[in-house]
Design an enzyme around this catalytic site. Structure first.
Site, PDB file in Angstrom:
ATOM      1  CB  SER A 180      -0.975   0.005   1.186  1.00  0.00           C
ATOM      2  OG  SER A 180      -0.301   0.193   2.400  1.00  0.00           O
ATOM      3  CG  ASN A 181       3.437   2.707   3.031  1.00  0.00           C
ATOM      4  OD1 ASN A 181       3.270   3.886   3.295  1.00  0.00           O
ATOM      5  ND2 ASN A 181       3.097   1.735   3.864  1.00  0.00           N
ATOM      6  CG  HIS A 215       9.019   1.503  12.349  1.00  0.00           C
ATOM      7  ND1 HIS A 215       9.216   0.146  12.179  1.00  0.00           N
ATOM      8  CD2 HIS A 215       8.615   1.671  13.632  1.00  0.00           C
ATOM      9  CE1 HIS A 215       8.950  -0.471  13.310  1.00  0.00           C
ATOM     10  NE2 HIS A 215       8.585   0.420  14.213  1.00  0.00           N
ATOM     11  CE  LYS A 272      21.016  -9.382   6.084  1.00  0.00           C
ATOM     12  NZ  LYS A 272      20.769  -8.458   7.198  1.00  0.00           N
TER      13      LYS A 272
END
Ligand code: GRF
Length: 191
Positions: free
Chosen positions: A15-16, A108, A64
């Site tokens: 949604s962002n 956040h 990573k």
């Protein structure tokens, strides 16, 4: 004049991502969506905005570092200068942080430093605080610990449910994030 190129990193609903894409006067071109969750809804959203998607499964990489190196190659190929994390459920490692120093922002759903990490809305709700909110910040190697750029408060009402609170928080996010992105890009251009 050509706009600066950006990538959005997301893992979930998007949604962002969509709020950023819908902004009428966004000061950058979002040229890439990076997603670490094959099948996430945000991938379809990106396609509907004709944004190229780069979907990787971190489990396919031995570390990573290797996973981020693969992303870095793609970002460099596409000429990406800025990264906006929007529900990207991963901590950035050295590879990305080093290549994009002070060029990676995150949103956040709490007033950091309160309630970092996962389920920030639930954490605030269960803690019984009267006010929570939204933070946009640059990232560093920690969990939601980088320098804060902007915050907006969201009240928690006595009759609230976690679901209602989430809806109000996301409404704030969808306006705050594109606005902050634009103001940071503008001030970066002036420097
Ligand atoms: C947002 O609440 C954002 O603050 C957090 O993750 C959520 C992502 O939601 N980092 P969406 O995928 O943008 O709908």
């Amino acid at each position: 004049m050509n706009k600066v190129k950006a990538a959005v990193f997301a893992s979930g609903n998007g949604s962002n991502f969509e709020a950023i894409m819908k902004h009428e006067k966004l000061a950058c071109d979002v040229v890439l969506l990076v997603c670490d969750k094959p099948g996430a809804s945000v991938i379809e959203k990106a396609s509907s905005y004709s944004v190229q998607t780069f979907v990787l499964n971190p489990e396919d990489f031995e570390s990573k570092g290797k996973y981020e190196e693969e992303i870095l190659i793609k970002l460099e190929q596409e000429g990406v200068e800025w990264i906006f994390l929007a529900g990207y459920m991963r901590i950035a490692g050295e590879t990305l942080l080093h290549a994009y120093e002070r060029k990676i922002m995150n949103i956040h759903p709490s007033l950091l430093p309160a309630f970092p990490g996962k389920d920030a809305i639930g954490q605030a709700f269960r803690a019984g605080v009267a006010v929570t909110g939204v933070t946009v910040h640059f990232i560093d190697e920690g969990v939601d610990t980088g320098p804060i750029i902007a915050q907006e408060q969201v009240e928690i009402f006595p009759e609230d449910t976690e679901e209602l609170l989430k809806i109000r928080i996301q409404k704030v996010e969808h306006v705050l994030y594109p606005t902050v992105i634009n103001s940071i890009l503008l001030s970066d251009k002036m420097e």
